[in-house]
Design a protein around this motif. Structure first.
Motif, short mmCIF file in Angstrom:
data_model
loop_
_atom_site.label_atom_id
_atom_site.label_comp_id
_atom_site.label_asym_id
_atom_site.label_seq_id
_atom_site.Cartn_x
_atom_site.Cartn_y
_atom_site.Cartn_z
N LEU A 61 0.92 -1.23 0.07
CA LEU A 61 0.02 0.06 0.02
C LEU A 61 1.01 1.12 0.10
CD1 LEU A 61 -2.77 -1.10 2.37
CD2 LEU A 61 -2.95 -0.87 -0.03
N ALA A 62 2.01 1.28 0.74
CA ALA A 62 2.80 2.33 0.87
C ALA A 62 3.49 2.55 -0.32
CB ALA A 62 3.80 2.23 1.76
N MET A 63 4.01 1.74 -1.11
CA MET A 63 4.56 1.54 -2.41
C MET A 63 3.50 2.22 -3.61
SD MET A 63 7.79 0.88 -2.32
CE MET A 63 8.26 0.45 -4.30
N THR A 64 2.54 1.71 -3.38
CA THR A 64 1.38 2.34 -4.56
C THR A 64 1.17 3.67 -4.11
OG1 THR A 64 0.62 0.04 -4.53
CG2 THR A 64 -0.67 1.68 -5.56
N ALA A 65 1.08 4.25 -2.67
CA ALA A 65 0.74 5.35 -2.51
C ALA A 65 1.68 6.43 -2.80
CB ALA A 65 0.42 5.50 -1.12
N VAL A 66 3.09 6.06 -2.44
CA VAL A 66 4.33 6.85 -3.08
C VAL A 66 4.30 6.80 -4.59
CG1 VAL A 66 6.77 6.53 -3.32
CG2 VAL A 66 5.74 6.06 -1.05
N SER A 67 4.31 5.60 -5.20
CA SER A 67 3.95 6.04 -6.74
C SER A 67 2.96 6.85 -7.18
CB SER A 67 3.66 4.68 -7.40
OG SER A 67 3.91 4.69 -8.72
N LEU A 68 1.76 6.91 -6.63
CA LEU A 68 0.69 7.69 -7.09
C LEU A 68 0.81 9.02 -6.56
CD1 LEU A 68 -2.65 5.37 -6.43
CD2 LEU A 68 -1.63 6.22 -8.55
N VAL A 69 1.44 9.49 -5.29
CA VAL A 69 1.68 10.95 -5.04
C VAL A 69 2.85 11.39 -5.90
CG1 VAL A 69 2.80 12.31 -3.19
CG2 VAL A 69 0.97 10.53 -2.55
N GLY A 70 3.82 10.70 -6.27
CA GLY A 70 4.98 11.05 -6.93
C GLY A 70 4.27 11.36 -8.34
N ALA A 71 3.47 10.63 -8.81
CA ALA A 71 2.95 10.74 -10.10
C ALA A 71 1.96 11.98 -10.45
CB ALA A 71 1.72 9.44 -10.28
N VAL A 72 1.58 12.61 -9.38
CA VAL A 72 0.94 13.69 -9.66
C VAL A 72 1.65 14.95 -9.92
CG1 VAL A 72 -0.42 15.55 -8.31
CG2 VAL A 72 -0.95 13.43 -7.74
N GLY A 73 2.80 15.05 -9.50
CA GLY A 73 3.95 16.03 -9.71
C GLY A 73 4.42 15.63 -11.12
N ALA A 74 4.88 14.38 -11.25
CA ALA A 74 5.44 14.08 -12.57
C ALA A 74 4.42 14.15 -13.69
CB ALA A 74 5.73 12.40 -12.71
N VAL A 75 3.27 13.81 -13.58
CA VAL A 75 2.05 14.08 -14.80
C VAL A 75 2.06 15.48 -15.07
CG1 VAL A 75 -0.22 13.80 -15.60
CG2 VAL A 75 1.30 11.72 -14.50
N VAL A 76 2.02 16.32 -14.15
CA VAL A 76 1.84 17.58 -14.39
C VAL A 76 3.04 18.28 -15.23
CG1 VAL A 76 1.63 19.94 -13.23
CG2 VAL A 76 0.27 18.01 -12.58
N PHE A 77 4.24 17.87 -14.72
CA PHE A 77 5.50 18.18 -15.41
C PHE A 77 5.37 17.77 -16.84
CE2 PHE A 77 9.71 17.48 -16.43
CZ PHE A 77 10.32 18.61 -16.54
N VAL A 78 5.10 16.49 -16.99
CA VAL A 78 5.17 15.89 -18.25
C VAL A 78 3.99 16.65 -19.27
CG1 VAL A 78 4.44 13.87 -19.61
CG2 VAL A 78 6.04 13.59 -17.62
N LEU A 79 2.82 16.82 -18.83
CA LEU A 79 1.80 17.48 -19.59
C LEU A 79 2.42 18.82 -19.97
CD1 LEU A 79 -1.54 16.77 -17.66
CD2 LEU A 79 -0.66 15.50 -19.66
N ALA A 80 2.96 19.58 -19.21
CA ALA A 80 3.50 20.87 -19.54
C ALA A 80 4.50 20.81 -20.43
CB ALA A 80 3.95 21.87 -18.27
N LEU A 81 5.29 20.04 -20.25
CA LEU A 81 6.59 19.62 -21.01
C LEU A 81 6.18 19.32 -22.43
CD1 LEU A 81 9.85 19.98 -21.22
CD2 LEU A 81 9.80 17.64 -20.46
N ALA A 82 5.20 18.28 -22.55
CA ALA A 82 4.86 17.82 -23.93
C ALA A 82 4.12 18.90 -24.58
CB ALA A 82 3.92 16.71 -23.76
N TYR A 83 3.28 19.61 -24.01
CA TYR A 83 2.40 20.73 -24.61
C TYR A 83 3.49 22.06 -25.25
CZ TYR A 83 -0.77 24.37 -26.07
OH TYR A 83 -1.49 25.28 -26.43
N PHE A 84 4.26 22.11 -24.31
CA PHE A 84 5.10 23.66 -24.41
C PHE A 84 6.31 23.16 -25.46
CE2 PHE A 84 2.60 25.42 -21.04
CZ PHE A 84 2.27 26.31 -21.80
N GLY A 85 6.69 21.83 -25.25
CA GLY A 85 7.96 21.25 -25.93
C GLY A 85 7.47 21.04 -27.63
N THR A 86 6.20 20.68 -27.72
CA THR A 86 5.74 20.32 -28.95
C THR A 86 5.56 21.60 -29.88
OG1 THR A 86 4.80 18.40 -28.18
CG2 THR A 86 4.11 18.82 -30.30
#
Length: 186
Positions: free
Chosen positions: A161-186
């Protein structure tokens, strides 16, 4: 970063590798290939290299910053080696999701279905929303897989449960960063 991967293997598997030597050799080979590409007799290759160097330099800087950050948290990774198993999957998933959005945006731009701007159009926002939804099972699977892999290797884990929670919490920041990078980088 080859040295980071080897260091992760060293901690997870418990074997020592000459990380500095491998990193130095990889750096020399990469630098030689880059110089050769920049000074190539082929104009297309030179143009590709000149266009790629700024993006690759930024990626190298970000990767180095990530490595330094991970190095400062090595005590946590030593306590729970399962987190070292999660890290490559985490980064790889972020890159794959960013690639999906970038490819979709590039195709839409070339087909004239969307126009570039500071604010994403409705169709682009819909694609971003779908990508964020897709990220949830991907990062859940990363957490579950890292926990299972660590257990199979006999390494400590904070729990499924902790590993899944760590992965999901980290994903929030990673996905926001990736969305911005993909949009403005394309």
């Amino acid at each position: 970063a080859p040295s980071l991967v080897l260091e992760q293997v060293k901690v997870v598997v418990g074997r020592s590798f000459p990380t500095e030597l491998v990193a130095l050799a990889a750096s020399v080979v990469a630098l030689a290939a880059g110089v050769r590409g920049l000074w190539s007799a082929r104009p297309r290759l030179r143009q590709i290299m000149r266009d790629s160097v700024p993006v690759l330099t930024l990626a190298a800087v970000l990767s180095s910053l990530a490595g330094v950050t991970l190095q400062h948290q090595l005590a946590t990774f030593t306590l729970y080696p399962a987190l070292l198993v999660l890290q490559p999957a985490f980064v790889s998933s972020a890159g794959a999701l960013g690639g999906l959005l970038s490819n979709s945006l590039a195709t839409s731009l070339h087909l004239g279905m969307v126009t570039p701007g500071w604010r994403p159009e409705r169709a682009v926002r819909e694609g971003m929303r779908l990508l964020a939804i897709l990220a949830v099972p991907v990062y859940c699977f990363n957490g579950l897989g890292a926990d299972l892999t660590a257990r199979l290797l006999g390494r400590d884990t904070p729990g499924i449960l902790a590993m899944t929670a760590v992965s999901l919490v980290g994903a929030v920041g990673a996905v926001v960063f990736v969305l911005a990078l993909a949009y403005f980088g394309t």
